[in-house]
Motif scaffolding. Sequence first.
Motif, PDB file in Angstrom:
ATOM      1  N   THR A 211       0.813  -1.225   0.000  1.00 30.22           N
ATOM      2  CA  THR A 211       0.000   0.000   0.000  1.00 30.22           C
ATOM      3  C   THR A 211       0.844   1.271   0.000  1.00 30.22           C
ATOM      4  O   THR A 211       0.320   2.337   0.321  1.00 30.22           O
ATOM      5  CB  THR A 211      -0.934   0.015   1.224  1.00 30.22           C
ATOM      6  N   GLU A 212       2.120   1.166  -0.353  1.00 30.90           N
ATOM      7  CA  GLU A 212       2.964   2.365  -0.323  1.00 30.90           C
ATOM      8  C   GLU A 212       2.456   3.440  -1.277  1.00 30.90           C
ATOM      9  O   GLU A 212       2.420   4.629  -0.917  1.00 30.90           O
ATOM     10  CB  GLU A 212       4.412   1.995  -0.669  1.00 30.90           C
ATOM     11  N   ASN A 213       2.073   3.079  -2.489  1.00 29.62           N
ATOM     12  CA  ASN A 213       1.564   4.077  -3.429  1.00 29.62           C
ATOM     13  C   ASN A 213       0.287   4.734  -2.905  1.00 29.62           C
ATOM     14  O   ASN A 213       0.075   5.935  -3.086  1.00 29.62           O
ATOM     15  CB  ASN A 213       1.304   3.439  -4.792  1.00 29.62           C
ATOM     16  N   LEU A 214      -0.549   3.936  -2.252  1.00 23.88           N
ATOM     17  CA  LEU A 214      -1.768   4.483  -1.659  1.00 23.88           C
ATOM     18  C   LEU A 214      -1.426   5.447  -0.531  1.00 23.88           C
ATOM     19  O   LEU A 214      -2.002   6.546  -0.430  1.00 23.88           O
ATOM     20  CB  LEU A 214      -2.652   3.350  -1.144  1.00 23.88           C
ATOM     21  N   ARG A 215      -0.491   5.048   0.299  1.00 19.39           N
ATOM     22  CA  ARG A 215      -0.072   5.916   1.411  1.00 19.39           C
ATOM     23  C   ARG A 215       0.515   7.229   0.886  1.00 19.39           C
ATOM     24  O   ARG A 215       0.236   8.305   1.420  1.00 19.39           O
ATOM     25  CB  ARG A 215       0.958   5.176   2.269  1.00 19.39           C
ATOM     26  N   GLN A 216       1.306   7.133  -0.188  1.00 13.17           N
ATOM     27  CA  GLN A 216       1.898   8.348  -0.741  1.00 13.17           C
ATOM     28  C   GLN A 216       0.828   9.247  -1.349  1.00 13.17           C
ATOM     29  O   GLN A 216       0.913  10.486  -1.240  1.00 13.17           O
ATOM     30  CB  GLN A 216       2.936   7.986  -1.802  1.00 13.17           C
ATOM     31  N   ALA A 217      -0.184   8.643  -1.976  1.00 13.27           N
ATOM     32  CA  ALA A 217      -1.279   9.450  -2.524  1.00 13.27           C
ATOM     33  C   ALA A 217      -2.036  10.170  -1.407  1.00 13.27           C
ATOM     34  O   ALA A 217      -2.454  11.324  -1.574  1.00 13.27           O
ATOM     35  CB  ALA A 217      -2.227   8.570  -3.332  1.00 13.27           C
ATOM     36  N   GLU A 218      -2.215   9.508  -0.275  1.00 15.48           N
ATOM     37  CA  GLU A 218      -2.857  10.155   0.877  1.00 15.48           C
ATOM     38  C   GLU A 218      -2.020  11.320   1.377  1.00 15.48           C
ATOM     39  O   GLU A 218      -2.550  12.401   1.686  1.00 15.48           O
ATOM     40  CB  GLU A 218      -3.075   9.137   1.991  1.00 15.48           C
ATOM     41  N   GLN A 219      -0.714  11.104   1.441  1.00 15.39           N
ATOM     42  CA  GLN A 219       0.169  12.182   1.884  1.00 15.39           C
ATOM     43  C   GLN A 219       0.186  13.330   0.879  1.00 15.39           C
ATOM     44  O   GLN A 219       0.214  14.502   1.265  1.00 15.39           O
ATOM     45  CB  GLN A 219       1.584  11.635   2.081  1.00 15.39           C
ATOM     46  N   ASN A 220       0.165  13.002  -0.409  1.00 17.53           N
ATOM     47  CA  ASN A 220       0.169  14.057  -1.428  1.00 17.53           C
ATOM     48  C   ASN A 220      -1.062  14.943  -1.301  1.00 17.53           C
ATOM     49  O   ASN A 220      -0.981  16.166  -1.495  1.00 17.53           O
ATOM     50  CB  ASN A 220       0.233  13.447  -2.824  1.00 17.53           C
ATOM     51  N   LEU A 221      -2.204  14.353  -0.995  1.00 13.36           N
ATOM     52  CA  LEU A 221      -3.405  15.155  -0.792  1.00 13.36           C
ATOM     53  C   LEU A 221      -3.245  16.065   0.420  1.00 13.36           C
ATOM     54  O   LEU A 221      -3.639  17.239   0.382  1.00 13.36           O
ATOM     55  CB  LEU A 221      -4.623  14.244  -0.615  1.00 13.36           C
ATOM     56  N   VAL A 222      -2.663  15.535   1.485  1.00 12.12           N
ATOM     57  CA  VAL A 222      -2.406  16.368   2.668  1.00 12.12           C
ATOM     58  C   VAL A 222      -1.501  17.542   2.307  1.00 12.12           C
ATOM     59  O   VAL A 222      -1.755  18.693   2.701  1.00 12.12           O
ATOM     60  CB  VAL A 222      -1.778  15.520   3.792  1.00 12.12           C
ATOM     61  N   TYR A 223      -0.451  17.264   1.547  1.00 16.46           N
ATOM     62  CA  TYR A 223       0.481  18.322   1.184  1.00 16.46           C
ATOM     63  C   TYR A 223      -0.201  19.411   0.358  1.00 16.46           C
ATOM     64  O   TYR A 223       0.008  20.608   0.599  1.00 16.46           O
ATOM     65  CB  TYR A 223       1.659  17.746   0.386  1.00 16.46           C
ATOM     66  N   VAL A 224      -1.010  18.989  -0.607  1.00 17.37           N
ATOM     67  CA  VAL A 224      -1.662  19.982  -1.472  1.00 17.37           C
ATOM     68  C   VAL A 224      -2.652  20.824  -0.671  1.00 17.37           C
ATOM     69  O   VAL A 224      -2.774  22.034  -0.881  1.00 17.37           O
ATOM     70  CB  VAL A 224      -2.365  19.279  -2.651  1.00 17.37           C
ATOM     71  N   ILE A 225      -3.357  20.204   0.272  1.00 18.09           N
ATOM     72  CA  ILE A 225      -4.283  20.966   1.112  1.00 18.09           C
ATOM     73  C   ILE A 225      -3.528  21.968   1.975  1.00 18.09           C
ATOM     74  O   ILE A 225      -3.929  23.137   2.106  1.00 18.09           O
ATOM     75  CB  ILE A 225      -5.118  20.006   1.984  1.00 18.09           C
ATOM     76  N   LEU A 226      -2.419  21.530   2.562  1.00 19.08           N
ATOM     77  CA  LEU A 226      -1.625  22.452   3.393  1.00 19.08           C
ATOM     78  C   LEU A 226      -1.019  23.559   2.534  1.00 19.08           C
ATOM     79  O   LEU A 226      -0.952  24.718   2.970  1.00 19.08           O
ATOM     80  CB  LEU A 226      -0.531  21.675   4.118  1.00 19.08           C
ATOM     81  N   GLU A 227      -0.575  23.211   1.339  1.00 18.51           N
ATOM     82  CA  GLU A 227      -0.033  24.241   0.442  1.00 18.51           C
ATOM     83  C   GLU A 227      -1.109  25.239   0.049  1.00 18.51           C
ATOM     84  O   GLU A 227      -0.844  26.443  -0.071  1.00 18.51           O
ATOM     85  CB  GLU A 227       0.558  23.576  -0.801  1.00 18.51           C
ATOM     86  N   PHE A 228      -2.327  24.760  -0.127  1.00 21.67           N
ATOM     87  CA  PHE A 228      -3.427  25.667  -0.446  1.00 21.67           C
ATOM     88  C   PHE A 228      -3.716  26.601   0.725  1.00 21.67           C
ATOM     89  O   PHE A 228      -3.974  27.802   0.535  1.00 21.67           O
ATOM     90  CB  PHE A 228      -4.673  24.862  -0.815  1.00 21.67           C
ATOM     91  N   GLU A 229      -3.689  26.060   1.932  1.00 20.83           N
ATOM     92  CA  GLU A 229      -3.923  26.910   3.102  1.00 20.83           C
ATOM     93  C   GLU A 229      -2.835  27.967   3.233  1.00 20.83           C
ATOM     94  O   GLU A 229      -3.120  29.119   3.576  1.00 20.83           O
ATOM     95  CB  GLU A 229      -3.968  26.049   4.371  1.00 20.83           C
ATOM     96  N   ARG A 230      -1.600  27.595   2.954  1.00 21.60           N
ATOM     97  CA  ARG A 230      -0.521  28.591   3.011  1.00 21.60           C
ATOM     98  C   ARG A 230      -0.674  29.606   1.883  1.00 21.60           C
ATOM     99  O   ARG A 230      -0.417  30.794   2.067  1.00 21.60           O
ATOM    100  CB  ARG A 230       0.839  27.903   2.924  1.00 21.60           C
ATOM    101  N   PHE A 231      -1.104  29.129   0.703  1.00 19.36           N
ATOM    102  CA  PHE A 231      -1.337  30.069  -0.393  1.00 19.36           C
ATOM    103  C   PHE A 231      -2.412  31.082  -0.020  1.00 19.36           C
ATOM    104  O   PHE A 231      -2.312  32.269  -0.359  1.00 19.36           O
ATOM    105  CB  PHE A 231      -1.748  29.304  -1.649  1.00 19.36           C
TER     106      PHE A 231
END
Length: 597
Positions: A245-265
């Motif tokens: 499930t590593e690819n799945l875990r990374q996809a979950e993390q990528n969504l977290v990163y994009v949401i946090l980047e949006f909040e910082r934006f």
Amino acid sequence: MPLTVSQPVHMKVILAALILVIGLTAGCRTPEAFRRDVDTHARQVITQTRSQLFDTETGFCVEKAEDTLRRRLLEQLSLPVAGPASFGADRLPVIAHWPEPGFPAPFSDTGNDPQIRLSPLILTLFQALEIGARNSFDYQTRKEAVFQAALALYLERDQFRNRFIGQVQQLFSADLSTDPGRKGTRSSGDMTGARQFESGAALTTSLAVDLATLLFSGGGSSVGIAGDASLSIPLLRGSGRHIVTENLRQAEQNLVYVILEFERFKKTFAVAVGRQYLNLLQQMDTVDNAREDYSRREALTRRSRRLGDAGRLKEIEVDQSVQTQLVARQRWLSAEEAFKKQMDSFKILLGLPPDADIQLDPGAISQMKKRQDMVLDDPGPLELAEQTAVSLALERRLDLQIAQAKVVDAQRKVVVAADALGAELTFLGSASAGERRTITSADLDNAALRLDKGVFSALFTLDLPFERTAEAVTYRNRFIELAQAVRDVQKLEDTVKIEIRNRLRELFEARKTLVIQAQAVALAEKRVRSISLFMEAGRAETRDLLEAQDSLLTAQNSLTAAKVDYRIAELEMQRDMGVLVVTDTGLWKEYLSEGSF
């Protein structure tokens, strides 16, 4: 009991085929249905992730309302446009073979749009923040990036769901290799199911039903039915949930990163809007000061001309007055043009057409002047102790949180790369029963799905790790990437500290400058009054008054700039500490500050 097909065959076969066709047809969906289903899942994923990150459930909509302020300005003010795309996707002409008539549809969301008059459009700061969040192109692009990350996660999760494939075939064939030749039809339906488990096991099953019919040679027919299943289980390399499930875990993390980047934006964008709005107010004040300065010099020129005509003033002094009046006029015009250019840039930032008639709230200058009257002898609420400010930033900065999380990502990739170096032991099991039918076997008896006569097999495959050069290189690279991720955290941490230290210095300098410029304005005003009285008494020259007026204008502009610089420094300080909160509508909530302007 074995599953058999008895006579009469045709009615049962037709009924079975009809059921199969109906089932498969029910599985056929329109493009709109697929899109709605994907949208629903993506929104659910975003809502769930945001609620976990921020402990609140907030709505997220990727669609941009077509009835935006930008479109209303274009339509109601009849501003020139390049084509239908200028108004939105729902205004585009429908091309041939368009899959969803009526989509994109107009998305009305005027309930949250500031109710303001369009011509002229007069904006307060908070209205500008809301309008920017709803109309800015960059803002919309960032929202779409969040949605696309959710779609990527949905796609990864789909790999671990039950998956079904259905197929129906109608074959007409002739076999002339026999004597006599055979001509007939074959109707078949296949249903395949597959499931990838998080443990690494993969299961595939299928069921096929055939009806083979001879067109001649007696018109015989036969039903075939066959089923099979296969199971694959990795026991060494590639096994374990943390690997599979590593690819799945990374996809979950990528969504977290994009949401946090949006909040910082959102924080960065809000501060950018506030900065430009305040700079526009400063430029408006500069225009007002230039206009008042021109009026004073115009009055002085008229007075000098009268005195010169009366022989009480030298002609050279009259010329000096006229010359400075011309300079003041040019300065006034330049200030107005500079304001117009800044206003156009501000419109672009908000996502509004640059040729729209937009003005700032007239009361904003008065409010700013009231803040100018507040001489900050003591440190402001955001001039925190350096260690306190740095600690807040290290705790709250979202980009630093992302960088730290990416270190864990790099660690997981080391684990996955190490697993790839080992031996591969796989268990393969399969089972099949029944028989298929073609026109060559159409005269046989109907097939039966009998497990007691099925074929079963089990296989163990061992791949010894003699050749793992590519995997070894990947493994070594993963350690390098881990070291790079650690350095990224360290570099960003140092950058955060530098930014906070610089913001504190800017706050201190702006406050001190504010005090100095307030004193400079008071002194310049006193100097102008004194020289004016001296000139009335014939004890001062025109040049003295002109120099005093120059000093007053410079001091007034510098005072406005100092107050704006301090206010901008406050906003940037909150942004860089990560304590500025920006709502979904674009408004900010400040930290330890009662002032909201």
